[in-house]
Design a protein around this motif. Structure first.
Motif, short mmCIF file in Angstrom:
data_model
loop_
_atom_site.label_atom_id
_atom_site.label_comp_id
_atom_site.label_asym_id
_atom_site.label_seq_id
_atom_site.Cartn_x
_atom_site.Cartn_y
_atom_site.Cartn_z
N ALA A 1 9.70 -37.70 -41.89
CA ALA A 1 9.48 -38.96 -42.49
C ALA A 1 9.59 -39.68 -41.06
N TRP A 2 9.38 -40.43 -41.07
CA TRP A 2 9.11 -41.51 -39.57
C TRP A 2 10.62 -42.40 -39.50
N PRO A 3 11.41 -42.26 -38.60
CA PRO A 3 12.25 -43.05 -38.61
C PRO A 3 11.06 -43.97 -37.42
N ALA A 4 11.83 -45.58 -38.58
CA ALA A 4 11.39 -46.76 -38.29
C ALA A 4 11.62 -46.98 -36.50
N ARG A 5 11.04 -47.81 -35.78
CA ARG A 5 11.06 -48.08 -34.80
C ARG A 5 10.55 -49.16 -34.07
N GLY A 6 10.78 -49.86 -33.29
CA GLY A 6 10.85 -50.94 -32.46
C GLY A 6 11.76 -52.59 -32.70
N ASP A 7 11.70 -53.08 -31.89
CA ASP A 7 12.74 -54.30 -31.67
C ASP A 7 12.72 -54.81 -32.78
N LEU A 8 12.13 -55.03 -33.72
CA LEU A 8 11.99 -55.36 -34.28
C LEU A 8 12.70 -55.14 -36.16
N ALA A 9 12.65 -54.12 -36.39
CA ALA A 9 13.19 -52.51 -37.08
C ALA A 9 14.43 -53.00 -37.91
N GLY A 10 15.15 -54.06 -37.76
CA GLY A 10 16.25 -53.76 -38.55
C GLY A 10 16.13 -55.83 -39.33
N ASP A 11 14.93 -55.85 -38.71
CA ASP A 11 14.57 -57.94 -39.23
C ASP A 11 13.60 -57.39 -40.92
N ARG A 12 15.04 -56.99 -41.60
CA ARG A 12 14.84 -58.18 -43.02
C ARG A 12 13.57 -58.31 -43.60
N ALA A 13 13.65 -59.55 -43.34
CA ALA A 13 12.84 -60.54 -43.69
C ALA A 13 11.34 -60.76 -43.14
N LEU A 14 10.79 -59.88 -42.22
CA LEU A 14 9.67 -59.75 -41.11
C LEU A 14 9.58 -58.74 -42.64
N THR A 15 10.77 -57.49 -42.78
CA THR A 15 9.78 -56.21 -44.11
C THR A 15 9.60 -56.48 -45.11
N ARG A 16 10.56 -57.55 -45.41
CA ARG A 16 10.27 -57.80 -46.93
C ARG A 16 9.17 -58.76 -46.80
#
Length: 322
Positions: free
Chosen positions: A1-16
């Motif tokens: 599996a690929w790890p989540a990358r990018g400067d907003l990878a920890g932005d849960r609101a964006l992912t939701r």
């Protein structure tokens, strides 16, 4: 599996937001949230981008109110993901990226700098990648995902075809020399694939000069290996110059026993039927043709009737052992 990358990878609101938009698009119960993977979330070229994968589909989300872009890309874990704007998200185990036959490509958080094939149509080789299995060349053929490109020369085609089933999953290596030059021309001639393609292998089974002012050309059988299984062959006659009138798609082909033909209009306005076959074979055409000549595995004929009127009668083309 690929790890989540990018400067907003920890932005849960964006992912939701991205998950909710995709779920609404696909319908209730069709998106298994536990199986969806965030591949990338970050700022790209002034945009906020989130990329999700669910099985064989990838979705690109650019914020609430904007259309979600979803494409079938297959399940190959090493395939780069097109992010738009000429950027690609690379597999985390790819250790190097370069322009085919050229300079290194800048990569940040797994994302390349903007790239484009050096062709007039925007299709062709775009990246040389280095991974655990060695090097490979990636191309943009106009489909939803980049494609691994391979090449067999006219000289080694018969040997390659005889071992095709055994070698079809071997590492293709980087395109160099004649292979890279051929794909720079071939990418603009092949029709855009209608299904996601894992790999495209081009074999120039005939090379030479076409009479009546046609000039130098290669007859190519390209095998597409589709994501999810299956394959198909596509023939093309490819002139050696960018503005060659010869370059055209020429229907289906079998790389194990290639034969292909098409109608071509010369600079004089006269139409000719051209056909070529692979090593050890000779093309044979049945139809409203006259003055049929076969030399060096190339068949050239003229149509019955008015030579400047494009014939519309089908030609039955076969190949026999030479």
């Amino acid at each position: 599996a690929w790890p989540a990358r990018g400067d907003l990878a920890g932005d849960r609101a964006l992912t939701r937001d991205a998950l909710a938009t995709w779920a609404a698009l696909r319908g209730a119960g069709r998106l298994q949230h536990g199986a969806v993977q965030l591949l990338y979330a970050g700022h790209l070229d002034g945009r906020t981008v989130a990329v999700l994968r669910d099985g064989d589909r990838v979705a690109r989300f650019s914020g609430p109110g904007r259309p979600l872009e979803v494409a079938a890309t297959g399940t190959d874990p090493s395939a780069p993901v097109a992010l738009g704007g000429g950027r690609y998200l690379l597999a985390p185990w790819d250790s190097g990226a370069a322009v085919p036959g050229g300079d290194a490509v800048r990569v940040r958080d797994g994302v390349t700098e903007p790239l484009a094939p050096p062709t007039h149509c925007g299709r062709g080789p775009v990246l040389d990648l280095t991974g655990p299995d060695g090097g490979r060349t990636i191309g943009d053929l106009g489909g939803a995902r980049p494609v691994v490109l391979g090449y067999h020369s006219d000289a080694d085609h018969s040997e390659a075809a005889g071992h095709r089933s055994a070698s079809s999953h071997s590492a293709p290596g980087r395109l160099t020399g004649a292979g890279l030059r051929l794909w720079d021309r071939l990418g603009c001639v092949l029709p855009q694939p209608t299904r996601p393609v894992d790999r495209a292998d081009a074999a120039d089974f005939w090379s030479g000069s076409v009479p009546h002012g046609g000039g130098a050309a290669d007859w190519v059988c390209t095998r597409f290996d589709f994501a999810g299984g299956g394959s198909a062959g596509q023939a093309a006659l490819v002139g050696r110059t960018a503005d060659s009138s010869l370059s055209a798609g020429a229907g289906g082909c079998d790389e194990r026993r290639p034969v292909s033909g098409l109608w071509w209009r010369a600079g004089t306005g006269h139409w000719y039927y051209l056909a070529a076959a692979g090593h050890g074979l000779a093309p044979e055409a049945d139809g409203p043709l006259r003055h049929v000549d076969v030399t060096g595995r190339l068949l050239v004929a003229v149509p019955h009737g008015e030579p400047k009127a494009r014939p519309d009668t089908p030609i039955d083309l076969t190949a026999h052992t030479a």
